[in-house]
Motif scaffolding. Structure first.
Motif, mmCIF file in Angstrom:
data_model
loop_
_atom_site.group_PDB
_atom_site.id
_atom_site.type_symbol
_atom_site.label_atom_id
_atom_site.label_comp_id
_atom_site.label_asym_id
_atom_site.label_seq_id
_atom_site.Cartn_x
_atom_site.Cartn_y
_atom_site.Cartn_z
ATOM 1 N N LEU A 97 42.878 15.224 -35.856
ATOM 2 C CA LEU A 97 43.480 14.065 -35.198
ATOM 3 C C LEU A 97 43.918 13.011 -36.213
ATOM 4 O O LEU A 97 44.987 12.405 -36.067
ATOM 5 C CB LEU A 97 42.504 13.457 -34.188
ATOM 6 C CG LEU A 97 42.308 14.243 -32.894
ATOM 7 C CD1 LEU A 97 41.199 13.624 -32.056
ATOM 8 C CD2 LEU A 97 43.605 14.322 -32.121
ATOM 9 N N ILE A 98 43.131 12.803 -37.247
ATOM 10 C CA ILE A 98 43.503 11.832 -38.287
ATOM 11 C C ILE A 98 44.752 12.301 -39.021
ATOM 12 O O ILE A 98 45.675 11.517 -39.266
ATOM 13 C CB ILE A 98 42.322 11.596 -39.248
ATOM 14 C CG1 ILE A 98 41.212 10.829 -38.524
ATOM 15 C CG2 ILE A 98 42.762 10.832 -40.494
ATOM 16 C CD1 ILE A 98 39.919 10.723 -39.307
ATOM 17 N N VAL A 99 44.812 13.581 -39.379
ATOM 18 C CA VAL A 99 45.990 14.121 -40.065
ATOM 19 C C VAL A 99 47.218 14.003 -39.166
ATOM 20 O O VAL A 99 48.299 13.607 -39.615
ATOM 21 C CB VAL A 99 45.740 15.584 -40.499
ATOM 22 C CG1 VAL A 99 47.031 16.252 -40.944
ATOM 23 C CG2 VAL A 99 44.710 15.640 -41.608
ATOM 24 N N LEU A 100 47.059 14.313 -37.900
ATOM 25 C CA LEU A 100 48.167 14.188 -36.960
ATOM 26 C C LEU A 100 48.642 12.739 -36.862
ATOM 27 O O LEU A 100 49.844 12.464 -36.854
ATOM 28 C CB LEU A 100 47.744 14.705 -35.579
ATOM 29 C CG LEU A 100 48.815 14.686 -34.501
ATOM 30 C CD1 LEU A 100 49.933 15.659 -34.848
ATOM 31 C CD2 LEU A 100 48.211 15.031 -33.155
ATOM 32 N N PHE A 101 47.713 11.802 -36.824
ATOM 33 C CA PHE A 101 48.056 10.381 -36.776
ATOM 34 C C PHE A 101 48.859 9.972 -38.014
ATOM 35 O O PHE A 101 49.868 9.273 -37.905
ATOM 36 C CB PHE A 101 46.784 9.529 -36.671
ATOM 37 C CG PHE A 101 47.029 8.065 -36.796
ATOM 38 C CD1 PHE A 101 47.564 7.351 -35.742
ATOM 39 C CD2 PHE A 101 46.751 7.391 -37.977
ATOM 40 C CE1 PHE A 101 47.808 5.987 -35.855
ATOM 41 C CE2 PHE A 101 46.989 6.041 -38.106
ATOM 42 C CZ PHE A 101 47.515 5.337 -37.039
ATOM 43 N N VAL A 102 48.419 10.420 -39.195
ATOM 44 C CA VAL A 102 49.130 10.070 -40.435
ATOM 45 C C VAL A 102 50.538 10.645 -40.426
ATOM 46 O O VAL A 102 51.505 9.974 -40.808
ATOM 47 C CB VAL A 102 48.328 10.551 -41.668
ATOM 48 C CG1 VAL A 102 49.148 10.456 -42.939
ATOM 49 C CG2 VAL A 102 47.036 9.763 -41.801
ATOM 50 N N VAL A 126 52.441 11.438 -37.772
ATOM 51 C CA VAL A 126 53.262 10.722 -36.791
ATOM 52 C C VAL A 126 53.639 9.355 -37.318
ATOM 53 O O VAL A 126 54.793 8.916 -37.203
ATOM 54 C CB VAL A 126 52.523 10.627 -35.430
ATOM 55 C CG1 VAL A 126 53.203 9.648 -34.498
ATOM 56 C CG2 VAL A 126 52.430 11.997 -34.795
ATOM 57 N N ARG A 127 52.707 8.658 -37.933
ATOM 58 C CA ARG A 127 52.988 7.322 -38.474
ATOM 59 C C ARG A 127 54.033 7.398 -39.589
ATOM 60 O O ARG A 127 54.917 6.548 -39.685
ATOM 61 C CB ARG A 127 51.689 6.680 -38.984
ATOM 62 C CG ARG A 127 51.875 5.306 -39.533
ATOM 63 C CD ARG A 127 52.328 4.362 -38.426
ATOM 64 N NE ARG A 127 52.723 3.106 -39.014
ATOM 65 C CZ ARG A 127 53.938 2.581 -38.914
ATOM 66 N NH1 ARG A 127 54.861 3.180 -38.214
ATOM 67 N NH2 ARG A 127 54.226 1.453 -39.488
ATOM 68 N N THR A 128 53.959 8.402 -40.428
ATOM 69 C CA THR A 128 54.943 8.574 -41.499
ATOM 70 C C THR A 128 56.333 8.834 -40.916
ATOM 71 O O THR A 128 57.328 8.267 -41.383
ATOM 72 C CB THR A 128 54.532 9.738 -42.414
ATOM 73 O OG1 THR A 128 53.230 9.480 -42.930
ATOM 74 C CG2 THR A 128 55.503 9.912 -43.563
ATOM 75 N N LEU A 129 56.400 9.688 -39.895
ATOM 76 C CA LEU A 129 57.695 9.968 -39.268
ATOM 77 C C LEU A 129 58.273 8.727 -38.594
ATOM 78 O O LEU A 129 59.475 8.465 -38.694
ATOM 79 C CB LEU A 129 57.562 11.107 -38.260
ATOM 80 C CG LEU A 129 57.270 12.490 -38.845
ATOM 81 C CD1 LEU A 129 57.028 13.496 -37.722
ATOM 82 C CD2 LEU A 129 58.410 12.944 -39.733
ATOM 83 N N LEU A 130 57.437 7.961 -37.911
ATOM 84 C CA LEU A 130 57.921 6.730 -37.274
ATOM 85 C C LEU A 130 58.397 5.715 -38.316
ATOM 86 O O LEU A 130 59.397 5.035 -38.108
ATOM 87 C CB LEU A 130 56.833 6.119 -36.399
ATOM 88 C CG LEU A 130 56.499 6.884 -35.111
ATOM 89 C CD1 LEU A 130 55.326 6.233 -34.397
ATOM 90 C CD2 LEU A 130 57.699 6.973 -34.216
ATOM 91 N N GLY A 131 57.682 5.626 -39.431
ATOM 92 C CA GLY A 131 58.100 4.719 -40.506
ATOM 93 C C GLY A 131 59.433 5.138 -41.104
ATOM 94 O O GLY A 131 60.289 4.306 -41.397
ATOM 95 N N ALA A 132 59.623 6.443 -41.275
ATOM 96 C CA ALA A 132 60.892 6.937 -41.820
ATOM 97 C C ALA A 132 62.037 6.648 -40.858
ATOM 98 O O ALA A 132 63.132 6.260 -41.280
ATOM 99 C CB ALA A 132 60.792 8.435 -42.091
ATOM 100 N N ARG A 133 61.787 6.826 -39.552
ATOM 101 C CA ARG A 133 62.819 6.534 -38.566
ATOM 102 C C ARG A 133 63.167 5.049 -38.571
ATOM 103 O O ARG A 133 64.331 4.671 -38.489
ATOM 104 C CB ARG A 133 62.369 6.934 -37.171
ATOM 105 C CG ARG A 133 63.455 6.688 -36.141
ATOM 106 C CD ARG A 133 62.998 6.893 -34.741
ATOM 107 N NE ARG A 133 62.634 8.272 -34.495
ATOM 108 C CZ ARG A 133 62.026 8.682 -33.383
ATOM 109 N NH1 ARG A 133 61.714 7.820 -32.452
ATOM 110 N NH2 ARG A 133 61.728 9.942 -33.218
#
Length: 165
Positions: free
Chosen positions: A31-36, A38-45
């Motif tokens: 879950l932590i890896v998934l959170f990181v 998703v957060r990276t993808l949202l930041g890139a967007r």
């Protein structure tokens, strides 16, 4: 003490029916890896959206004629971007006529002080334009078509004229 011991024994009995601690730990790590991710993808967007927005604010840092860009943006209904293009056009004209060096870190107040130091005749027109521009773009009111008409009239003295052949 007895009450605490009863709660601990109830917790132990409930934990017997749960999966092992190893599977719980692996699930938490996943879950932590998934959170990181998703957060990276949202930041890139978000960074891509900011880049696209900066590209849409044409005339600010490009070699295009800011006066024409302001006309185009006005016809598209992008009044705030058109106001920025007008501001860029005024600055370019001031830099050519008064020989002032443009610098992105300088404010309109810096330019006005330099014009005042040089006793430039355009200092009052420049201050009138920048006051209205700053209140329209950075103030509490929105940049509307009426505000842009007013900005255009204040920027008109700075608009370059076509030279006769």
């Amino acid at each position: 003490m007895v009450w605490i011991m009863e709660w601990l024994s109830r917790l132990e009995r409930a934990a017997r029916h749960l999966p092992s601690l190893r599977s719980i730990g692996l699930t938490l790590v996943a879950l932590i890896v998934l959170f990181v991710i998703v957060r990276t993808l949202l930041g890139a967007r978000e960074r891509a959206d900011e880049t696209n927005q900066r590209l849409r604010r044409r005339g600010a840092n490009t070699q295009e004629n800011p006066w024409e860009v302001a006309d185009q943006l006005t016809s598209q209904g992008q009044f705030e971007d058109a106001a920025h293009a007008l501001y860029r056009g005024v600055l370019l004209t001031i830099s050519r006529t008064e020989r002032i060096r443009l610098d992105p870190s300088r404010t309109s107040g810096d330019y006005a002080r330099e014009l005042r130091r040089r006793n430039a005749s355009s200092v009052t027109m420049f201050r009138a334009f920048t006051r209205r521009f700053e209140s329209a773009v950075y103030g509490h009111e929105r940049c509307t078509a009426d505000v842009l008409i007013e900005l255009r009239s204040l920027a008109e003295p700075f608009r370059p004229r076509a030279r006769a052949a």
